[in-house]
Design an enzyme around this catalytic site. Sequence first.
Site, PDB file in Angstrom:
ATOM      1  N   ILE A  62      39.716  41.503  46.059  1.00  0.00           N
ATOM      2  CA  ILE A  62      38.342  41.020  46.195  1.00  0.00           C
ATOM      3  C   ILE A  62      37.980  40.449  44.821  1.00  0.00           C
ATOM      4  O   ILE A  62      38.264  41.057  43.783  1.00  0.00           O
ATOM      5  CB  ILE A  62      37.367  42.142  46.634  1.00  0.00           C
ATOM      6  N   SER A  63      37.417  39.246  44.808  1.00  0.00           N
ATOM      7  CA  SER A  63      37.164  38.561  43.537  1.00  0.00           C
ATOM      8  C   SER A  63      36.088  39.279  42.713  1.00  0.00           C
ATOM      9  O   SER A  63      35.303  40.060  43.227  1.00  0.00           O
ATOM     10  CB  SER A  63      36.695  37.129  43.795  1.00  0.00           C
TER      11      SER A  63
END
Length: 215
Positions: A62-63
Amino acid sequence: MTDEERREQIMRFIYTLRSRGVTDPVLLRAFEKIDRGLFVTGFFADRAYEDTPLPIACGQTISQPSVVALMTEALEVTPRDKVLEVGTGSGYQAAILSQLARRVYTVERHRTLIAEARAVFERLDLHNITAMAGDGSFGLPDQAPFDRIIVTAAAEDPPGPLLAQLRVGGIMVVPVGLQDSVQSLIKVRKLENGYDYEELRDVRFVPLLEGMAKD
Ligand code: SAH
């Protein structure tokens, strides 16, 4: 975590984003409403409100929230826009976009991730997102053209099919560069007769891969 603790964590999270230069009130409201804690499960769940990328299922990430903010700002989304995201991952970026756009299509090569993301969208009552399993490098010809396209995996070049599915005047944001090296976040604007490219900053993303994954 109690509801109150969660609220406090989210307020701190918003404060961190503000201190990192996110000022757009509409975007900050989206970050407040879309609880990142729902998109990070398992071992790293208690770090969901830190401004850091985190591992998710299928060996993906997940960024980092401030990078999600930067990419979303660069996309200049308006409430009329139909947006395509390539690389659903946890679904967090798509959920943020769902607060700003009319409709969001998101494509992911791991079916497991699509199933998990759909469950969270359902739980949050986000009904303007369509999440699909597929190789996103080819876009979604049936839904094209798109007003905005965001790629959240690194490509060697902006993929041709995606450029073709962007409407004239549309914007695409894509990390470009080889895996395991520094990549550049590129903002592409499609003009009547060509493209305008702008380099935003160095980033690090997992690679855009061909075909469907096994899981
Ligand atoms: N936007 C995500 C983070 C994405 S990580 C989030 O908010 O959590 C990048 C994702 O792109 C990974 O899940 C990876 O599986 C996916 N991906 C890589 N190549 C792809 C392709 N060709 N088509 C669709 N998804 C792809």
